[in-house]
Design a protein around this motif. Structure first.
Motif, PDB file in Angstrom:
ATOM      1  N   ARG A 105       0.820  -1.207   0.000  1.00 33.25           N
ATOM      2  CA  ARG A 105       0.000   0.000   0.000  1.00 33.25           C
ATOM      3  C   ARG A 105       0.857   1.262   0.000  1.00 33.25           C
ATOM      4  O   ARG A 105       0.505   2.270  -0.616  1.00 33.25           O
ATOM      5  CB  ARG A 105      -0.927   0.023   1.222  1.00 33.25           C
ATOM      6  CG  ARG A 105      -2.009   1.063   1.090  1.00 33.25           C
ATOM      7  CD  ARG A 105      -2.507   1.544   2.421  1.00 33.25           C
ATOM      8  NE  ARG A 105      -1.427   2.189   3.183  1.00 33.25           N
ATOM      9  CZ  ARG A 105      -1.534   2.526   4.459  1.00 33.25           C
ATOM     10  NH1 ARG A 105      -2.644   2.257   5.111  1.00 33.25           N
ATOM     11  NH2 ARG A 105      -0.527   3.113   5.088  1.00 33.25           N
ATOM     12  N   PRO A 109      -0.439   3.499  -3.130  1.00 33.01           N
ATOM     13  CA  PRO A 109      -1.489   3.922  -2.178  1.00 33.01           C
ATOM     14  C   PRO A 109      -2.903   3.771  -2.732  1.00 33.01           C
ATOM     15  O   PRO A 109      -3.844   3.588  -1.965  1.00 33.01           O
ATOM     16  CB  PRO A 109      -1.148   5.397  -1.923  1.00 33.01           C
ATOM     17  CG  PRO A 109       0.270   5.561  -2.343  1.00 33.01           C
ATOM     18  CD  PRO A 109       0.536   4.563  -3.407  1.00 33.01           C
ATOM     19  N   ASP A 110      -3.049   3.840  -4.050  1.00 38.00           N
ATOM     20  CA  ASP A 110      -4.396   3.729  -4.617  1.00 38.00           C
ATOM     21  C   ASP A 110      -4.652   2.374  -5.260  1.00 38.00           C
ATOM     22  O   ASP A 110      -5.683   2.174  -5.898  1.00 38.00           O
ATOM     23  CB  ASP A 110      -4.616   4.840  -5.658  1.00 38.00           C
ATOM     24  CG  ASP A 110      -4.519   6.211  -5.011  1.00 38.00           C
ATOM     25  OD1 ASP A 110      -5.049   6.360  -3.888  1.00 38.00           O
ATOM     26  OD2 ASP A 110      -3.888   7.111  -5.607  1.00 38.00           O
ATOM     27  N   THR A 112      -5.525  -1.544  -5.901  1.00 35.86           N
ATOM     28  CA  THR A 112      -6.558  -2.475  -5.401  1.00 35.86           C
ATOM     29  C   THR A 112      -5.906  -3.813  -5.105  1.00 35.86           C
ATOM     30  O   THR A 112      -5.080  -4.289  -5.883  1.00 35.86           O
ATOM     31  CB  THR A 112      -7.659  -2.685  -6.463  1.00 35.86           C
ATOM     32  OG1 THR A 112      -8.149  -1.411  -6.879  1.00 35.86           O
ATOM     33  CG2 THR A 112      -8.804  -3.534  -5.905  1.00 35.86           C
ATOM     34  N   LYS A 133      -8.304  -0.707  -0.927  1.00 43.47           N
ATOM     35  CA  LYS A 133      -9.398  -1.140  -1.807  1.00 43.47           C
ATOM     36  C   LYS A 133      -9.175  -2.608  -2.134  1.00 43.47           C
ATOM     37  O   LYS A 133      -8.036  -3.018  -2.361  1.00 43.47           O
ATOM     38  CB  LYS A 133      -9.329  -0.361  -3.123  1.00 43.47           C
ATOM     39  CG  LYS A 133     -10.236   0.834  -3.205  1.00 43.47           C
ATOM     40  CD  LYS A 133     -10.207   1.428  -4.621  1.00 43.47           C
ATOM     41  CE  LYS A 133      -8.823   1.900  -5.039  1.00 43.47           C
ATOM     42  NZ  LYS A 133      -8.695   2.469  -6.362  1.00 43.47           N
ATOM     43  N   GLU A 159      -7.511  -1.107 -13.195  1.00 49.85           N
ATOM     44  CA  GLU A 159      -6.479  -0.982 -12.156  1.00 49.85           C
ATOM     45  C   GLU A 159      -5.088  -1.027 -12.775  1.00 49.85           C
ATOM     46  O   GLU A 159      -4.725  -1.995 -13.432  1.00 49.85           O
ATOM     47  CB  GLU A 159      -6.642  -2.105 -11.114  1.00 49.85           C
ATOM     48  CG  GLU A 159      -5.628  -2.076  -9.994  1.00 49.85           C
ATOM     49  CD  GLU A 159      -5.588  -0.752  -9.255  1.00 49.85           C
ATOM     50  OE1 GLU A 159      -6.606  -0.385  -8.659  1.00 49.85           O
ATOM     51  OE2 GLU A 159      -4.526  -0.077  -9.288  1.00 49.85           O
TER      52      GLU A 159
END
Ligand SMILES: *Cc1c(COP(=O)(O)O)cnc(C)c1O
Length: 408
Positions: A105, A109-110, A112, A133, A159
């Protein structure tokens, strides 16, 4: 220590309980085949490994030297140069999974996180705590991740930085996600290696696959970014613990300098168990690679024995390659309770951990499962054995001898 007579009795009772049940376990992967008596005297010390074992700490009563050797062992075992790796002795597989997901992460950070529906329940907790996520992906009947569904979901999400949570031995079916296929499929989808993270949850099989002739891919050389193993499963430990290994450059991103302990903190908890690194160290120092190999072979042979016996009794049992987890249809609730079986939906399993030195416990369970599932087959089997027929199903001691299996 001064305890009242009543309290002493309570301890005595619990001692008897522990003695009686120490080898009970057949439904869970905890191995009870260990002897750490050489370490018992250290229980009188408050050993604490807070911080990073590779640095100096002002807390003098630490077992960093032992932890360092444990981590060197696992870096070698999981095929990453020691200087490129960093990891530590955790409280168990869950903390190792959390550490891997935390690194992922921080990197994306974004991103999935994708995990199969057969993944250990700890992942649900981890994504919540870390607010990652996530997407559950279908599992194949074997328990492996459904590769088509994985790629379809990544595409549908658009993604660009997927975090792949791969199972190296699922809890229920012992299935190993094929990380070679996953990496190939990601590459085919145009996602470059630097744009995804691959964590391997090898809680049980991380101490099986290094010791078989044809392991599925699972190491850093095969492409993973981090891996965790439980110490109290295949290795065996009186205190739950585990190991996590990651890439040093990813760990550097989460490091925090702490003047209070005069060390940098990279681990999830503050104070850390100082005894479990010694337990892991003693386990590794007291077993050669050939001994681990023999132990794994013995467990795998016992698993195959259980599959054969259940199948011969008309029960649809099976196991995945290199797995000591034998899957069969859920028996009646009474049997599940009596043997402490972990069941999920219509599936149950037994796990042939190394403390099953003979097949007594395995046979007892199998006898009941067969009698429960196919009473007519069971009656016929009993009849044959009463008649002294040579067809009697193979039994404990003789089977062990036939398979050439001695004590570990
Ligand atoms: C047991 C297990 C875990 C959790 O490990 P703990 O040591 O119990 O925290 C995670 N993943 C898998 C596949 C497991 O079997």
């Amino acid at each position: 220590m001064t305890l009242s007579t009543a309290d002493t009795h309570r301890l005595d009772d619990f001692w008897q309980h522990c003695l009686k049940h120490q080898f009970f376990n057949i439904g869970y992967p905890e191995n009870a085949d260990f002897d750490y008596s050489a370490l018992e005297r250290f229980l009188r010390f408050s050993i604490n490994n807070c911080g990073d074992w590779s640095e100096h700490s002002n807390y003098v009563l630490n077992s960093f030297d032992f932890e360092k050797e444990v981590m060197a062992y696992f870096a070698d075992l999981f095929e990453i140069p020691r200087e490129d790796s960093w990891g530590y002795v955790t409280n168990g597989g869950t903390e190792g999974n959390m550490f891997g997901c935390y690194l992922a992460r921080e990197l994306f950070p974004d991103g999935t996180l994708y995990y199969s529906k057969d993944t250990h329940y700890s992942v649900a907790k981890i994504v919540k705590l870390l607010r990652i996520k996530c997407r559950a992906v279908n599992a194949l009947p074997t328990g492996e991740i459904d590769y088509d569904d994985l790629l379809a979901k990544i595409a549908a999400d658009g993604e660009r930085h997927p975090i792949i949570f791969a199972n190296i031995g699922t809890t229920m079916r012992g299935a190993v996600d094929d990380i070679a296929v996953i990496q190939q499929r990601l590459q085919d989808a145009g996602i470059a290696r630097r744009d995804y993270y691959l964590h391997a949850d090898a809680a049980l099989s991380g101490m099986i696959l290094p010791f078989v002739d044809a392991p599925q891919p699972f190491t850093f050389a095969d492409g993973i970014d981090s891996i965790c193993v439980s110490g109290h499963k295949m290795i065996g430990s009186p205190i739950p613990c585990g190991i996590v290994v990651a890439k040093r450059r990813n760990v550097a991103r989460i490091s925090v300098e702490v003047d209070y302990i005069s060390a940098s903190d990279k681990t999830i908890s503050g104070s850390r168990n100082g005894h479990t690194p010694m337990i892991m160290w003693a386990a590794l120092r007291s077993h050669s690679s050939a001994q681990w190999r023999r132990r794994v072979e013995r467990s795998l042979a016992a698993a195959q024995y259980a599959v054969n016996r259940l199948q011969a009794g008309g029960v649809k049992a099976w196991r995945n390659p290199n797995s000591i987890t034998v899957v069969f249809p859920c028996p009646s609730a009474d049997i599940a309770r009596k043997y402490g079986l972990a069941t999920s939906g219509d599936t149950a399993h037994l796990i042939t951990t190394p403390h099953h030195r003979d097949n007594r416990a395995i046979d007892a369970l199998i006898d009941e499962v067969i009698a429960d599932a196919r009473p007519e087959v069971w009656r016929a089997t009993l009849q044959r054995s009463w008649q002294g027929s040579a067809q009697r199903l193979p039994r404990t001691a003789s089977w062990n001898q036939a398979a050439g299996l001695g004590r570990f």
